[in-house]
Design a protein around this motif. Structure first.
Motif, PDB file in Angstrom:
ATOM      1  N   HIS A   1       0.799  -1.224   0.000  1.00 23.55           N
ATOM      2  CA  HIS A   1       0.000   0.000   0.000  1.00 23.55           C
ATOM      3  C   HIS A   1       0.832   1.274   0.000  1.00 23.55           C
ATOM      4  O   HIS A   1       0.291   2.357   0.052  1.00 23.55           O
ATOM      5  N   SER A   2       2.121   1.165  -0.031  1.00 22.66           N
ATOM      6  CA  SER A   2       2.945   2.376  -0.029  1.00 22.66           C
ATOM      7  C   SER A   2       4.152   2.184  -0.920  1.00 22.66           C
ATOM      8  O   SER A   2       4.587   1.071  -1.167  1.00 22.66           O
TER       9      SER A   2
ATOM     10  N   HIS B   1      -0.109  14.300  -0.398  1.00 24.87           N
ATOM     11  CA  HIS B   1      -1.475  14.786  -0.167  1.00 24.87           C
ATOM     12  C   HIS B   1      -2.438  14.551  -1.324  1.00 24.87           C
ATOM     13  O   HIS B   1      -3.652  14.576  -1.098  1.00 24.87           O
TER      14      HIS B   1
ATOM     15  N   GLN C   1      -2.854  11.867  -3.105  1.00 21.81           N
ATOM     16  CA  GLN C   1      -3.332  10.488  -3.126  1.00 21.81           C
ATOM     17  C   GLN C   1      -3.690  10.081  -1.692  1.00 21.81           C
ATOM     18  O   GLN C   1      -3.303  10.753  -0.733  1.00 21.81           O
ATOM     19  N   PRO C   2      -4.438   8.992  -1.525  1.00 20.27           N
ATOM     20  CA  PRO C   2      -4.763   8.556  -0.156  1.00 20.27           C
ATOM     21  C   PRO C   2      -3.502   8.410   0.701  1.00 20.27           C
ATOM     22  O   PRO C   2      -2.450   7.996   0.217  1.00 20.27           O
ATOM     23  N   ARG C   3      -3.648   8.769   1.948  1.00 19.97           N
ATOM     24  CA  ARG C   3      -2.515   8.756   2.861  1.00 19.97           C
ATOM     25  C   ARG C   3      -1.858   7.376   2.887  1.00 19.97           C
ATOM     26  O   ARG C   3      -2.516   6.354   2.990  1.00 19.97           O
TER      27      ARG C   3
ATOM     28  N   THR D   1      -0.065   6.155   0.360  1.00 19.44           N
ATOM     29  CA  THR D   1       0.241   5.675  -0.989  1.00 19.44           C
ATOM     30  C   THR D   1       1.726   5.803  -1.273  1.00 19.44           C
ATOM     31  O   THR D   1       2.354   4.903  -1.846  1.00 19.44           O
TER      32      THR D   1
ATOM     33  N   ARG E   1      -8.319  16.935  -4.265  1.00 21.60           N
ATOM     34  CA  ARG E   1      -8.463  16.400  -2.913  1.00 21.60           C
ATOM     35  C   ARG E   1      -8.196  17.477  -1.850  1.00 21.60           C
ATOM     36  O   ARG E   1      -7.765  17.174  -0.750  1.00 21.60           O
TER      37      ARG E   1
ATOM     38  N   THR F   1      -8.326  19.926   1.171  1.00 23.29           N
ATOM     39  CA  THR F   1      -9.006  19.964   2.462  1.00 23.29           C
ATOM     40  C   THR F   1      -9.640  21.332   2.659  1.00 23.29           C
ATOM     41  O   THR F   1      -9.405  22.278   1.889  1.00 23.29           O
TER      42      THR F   1
END
Length: 767
Positions: free
Chosen positions: A18-19, A50, A52-54, A56, A554, A556
């Motif tokens: 996942h990373s 930031h 991509q999903p944390r 990645t 994405r 915030t």
């Protein structure tokens, strides 16, 4: 010997499902540091963390320097960086920014270099703290490790780094992201590489006149500047400003016989020194006004046809109001130049210093430096010599091959790296982001222009590309896949290397690139937040391109707050420039430099004071601002790290012919000051015992917003002021007549009324 490259973005953490480990690579060469933890390296790290999903990507940044910022120092007294800490950016804060970090409200419109360094520190603290940062650690070399099945997608990078203690460490990474930029190594042409008598420095190394001339052993007094694009014009104007200040400031000059020195600028052809047109907004706000272009933008850079070149020259001439012959026949854009792509430069002083003679210009190529003589050959083969040379400043650019010398030779061959190719040394796909043959290698900041929005888009593109599995992955979003399918960036780069009609910035024009990236990434440009002013030439509501107009998908809530603040700052600046007198004082101050012909009539209403006529000259002599009369303000600016700015010593000389038949020689002096922080112009009396020193305030010039209904499209600005001198009141009236961006003429009238005075003075100033 070129020092090994520096910095990287790597990570020693283990790879999981996942990373992914990323190394952001910067570079270093002797005496200079390049983008690793500079703008491109930091925005790359932020996008990977930031966009991509944390989790990645895990990110490590290697930076050869012991600080963040790359080119940009973060301290006002840091003189080791490539740029002087007090250098003013030639783009405003609305362009020198990333989308999701607004500048502080009190930041100057044109930040100093050290302000930009501080901005980057804030950016790192907000967005890049999850990256593992290695300062003071350079990359020695890298190796692309192929997997057992020889598939390019599975290749990893072995990278060897060296810390300041000399310890070498090997790392292995999934991806390598290069953020070392174009400023690899200053180009020093062999004909002027060294001299026993004449100091030779690159423009990036120039700081002061004293430092430049202290190694001079000859008796020459000409400072030769070589190079005709942005840095050539800028450094010639800077050196001339330093000469003028050394000659006309109070106290002893730091340079002996400074009045004998001059600047000789050698350029291959003339450039347009750009300035903001009325309304006097920051130039980039007008240049990147999308209302002036069609919705579906086409690339105006790269190959420029003869017809397109002529059209662009015509636009610049209209904006400046002259073909530059107003300043000097030597600066005029000749008919033979009209078919060539125009070159633009940014300098407030260059053209007027050419007019005064402090800068002389010749066109051609430097062949040699022998003793204190520089030999120049023109395009037609004519040879001329510049004698009595005291020093040479080379504005000959940088080559970027050394920025990526840590890459394996096979990779550099794939990238078509050519040393000393100043246009673009790296053949990369989709606007400088990657090469399809090496999918685990990415680039951010390999774009020969200063536009931060493009860096941010490049970072987003590489992030999205890697997150999808690479340029050939079936998981690519449809619009990104379509963009890659029709992309011809590599072919265009290779073709432009030998194209005689290549533009000044060949990689593509800024608005078009932002359009192409936003379409591929499906990032919508958000509309203006409020109603925008209408300005010429399109006479449409302004639609100003800034990075904040393209926020990440994405984002915030905190990022969106920064986006809104940034756009509001830009829109507020645009409105203040159109609906108020903001920036006019600066435009007037800039355009006063040099000598004016002065004709003045005095009409007295009292028989005890004769009327008469004055005829002479008025000279505005540029110098660094002095403390006199404003000590506390000056010291506060110095403490803040602000450049204290510039001022003029005003000297008028001529003959006064009185109505009673008497005539005599007359002179007077003032000090004129522009305060950048307050955007004000003021006039000061000089001391009677030292007429180079300011004494006390005469008046501040208050500009009056023109009434367009009564004055039409006139480019005249009126201003007034008042001054009470004991019992006598001076009522002052100005009228400044602009021709496009430059003062054509101006007038100054006084009405003086007191117990023993009643007269008017009306003077007209013409070039």
């Amino acid at each position: 010997m070129v020092a090994p490259p520096a910095t990287a973005l790597t990570t020693p953490w283990p790879v999981t499902n996942h990373s992914t480990n990323i190394r952001i690579q910067g570079n270093d060469s002797p005496g200079h540091s390049h983008l690793g933890a500079g703008p491109s390296g930091l925005v790359a790290a932020k996008s990977l963390l930031h966009d991509q999903p944390r989790g990645t990507f895990h990110v490590t940044i290697f930076e050869a320097q012991d600080r963040l910022g790359g080119l940009w120092p973060s301290k006002k007294d840091d003189h080791a960086a490539l740029v002087h800490p007090l250098m003013v950016a030639n783009q405003s804060k609305h362009t020198v920014q990333f989308s999701d970090l607004a500048w502080p409200d009190d930041a100057p419109e044109f930040p100093r270099a050290w302000h930009i360094g501080r901005y980057l520190e804030r950016y790192h603290d907000r967005y890049c703290r999850d990256a593992k940062l290695h300062l003071g650690e350079r990359v020695l070399h890298s190796e692309l490790l192929q997997p057992s099945d020889q598939s390019a997608e599975g290749a990893k990078w072995k990278v060897r780094t060296c810390g300041q203690d000399g310890q070498q460490v090997d790392h292995t990474f999934d991806y390598l992201l290069v953020a070392s930029g174009f400023f690899g190594k200053p180009v020093i042409p062999p004909p002027v590489a060294a001299s026993r008598h004449v100091p030779v420095v690159h423009s990036s190394q120039y700081r002061t006149l004293g430092a430049l001339l202290k190694r001079a052993t000859g008796v020459g007094h000409k400072i030769v500047v070589v190079g005709g694009q942005m840095s050539g014009v800028e450094i010639a104007g800077t050196v001339a400003t330093h000469l003028s200040s050394a000659q006309h400031s109070p106290g002893p000059s730091p340079v002996q016989n400074v009045d004998k020195y001059s600047v000789h600028h050698v350029s291959q052809r003339p450039a347009w020194p750009a300035s903001p047109a009325p309304p006097f907004l920051p130039m980039d706000l007008c240049s990147y006004n999308l209302a002036n272009r069609t919705d579906n933008l086409t690339n105006m850079q790269g190959h420029v046809s003869t017809e397109a070149a002529k059209a662009l020259h015509s636009i610049y001439e209209t904006m400046l109001g002259t073909d530059q012959s107003d300043f000097s026949p030597n600066l005029a854009i000749a008919n033979t130049d009209m078919g060539k792509p125009p070159y633009l430069a940014v300098s407030d002083t260059y053209a007027d210093f050419v007019r005064t003679g402090l800068i002389s210009v010749s066109y051609g190529k430097v062949d040699s430096l022998t003793g204190s003589t520089v030999t120049v050959t023109t395009a037609r083969g004519e040879v001329s010599k510049i004698n009595d040379v005291a020093a040479v400043v080379l504005a000959t650019g940088f080559e970027s091959a050394s920025s990526i010398s840590f890459l394996p030779s096979s990779v550099r061959e794939t990238l078509s790296v050519l040393p000393f190719d100043l246009n673009n040394t790296v053949a990369l796909a989709f606007h400088g982001t990657h090469h399809p043959a090496i999918p685990s290698l990415g680039f951010v900041g390999f774009y020969r222009s200063p536009y931060w929005g493009v860096m941010e888009m490049q970072a987003r593109f590489v992030t999205a590309l890697w997150a999808a599995g690479g340029p050939t992955s079936s998981s690519l979003p449809p619009k990104m896949a379509a963009a890659l399918e029709k992309d011809d960036s590599i072919e265009r780069t290779l073709t432009l290397r030998t194209d005689p009609q290549v533009s000044q910035f060949p990689m593509g024009d800024y608005p078009w690139l932002m359009q192409e990236f936003s379409r591929a990434l499906e990032i919508e440009r958000i509309p203006p937040l409020g109603k925008m002013p209408r300005v010429p030439p399109a006479d449409k509501s302004m639609d100003i391109l800034t990075p904040a107009r393209y926020p990440a998908k994405r984002s915030t809530e905190a990022q969106r707050t920064e986006v809104t603040k940034s756009i509001q700052q830009t829109e507020s600046t645009a409105w203040s420039g159109v609906s108020s007198a903001r920036f006019v004082a600066k435009a007037v101050f800039r355009s006063l430099l040099g000598e004016w012909k002065l004709e003045r009539d005095l009409v007295s209403r009292l028989p005890t004071h004769p009327s008469g006529h004055f005829s002479g000259t008025a000279r505005f002599l540029l110098r660094e601002r002095t403390r006199d009369g404003r000590e506390a303000e000056h010291d506060a600016a110095s403490e803040r790290g602000d450049h204290v700015g510039l001022e003029y010593l005003y000297i008028e000389e001529g003959m006064f012919a009185a109505s009673n038949g008497f005539s005599f020689r007359a002179t007077r002096r003032y000090v004129w000051r522009y305060d950048e922080r307050k955007d004000t112009l003021s006039v000061w009396f000089v001391k009677t015992d030292d007429q180079k020193r300011a004494d006390y305030l005469f008046h501040q010039v208050e500009f009056i917003i023109p009434d367009t209904e009564t004055e039409g499209a006139s480019q005249a600005w009126r201003a007034n002021a008042g001054h009470l001198c004991i019992d006598d009141f001076y009522d002052v009236d100005y009228r400044f007549n602009f021709k496009a961006v430059n003062l054509k003429d101006w007038s100054l009238a006084y009405r003086v009324k007191g117990p023993k005075k009643d007269y008017t003075i009306e003077g007209t100033y013409t070039r």
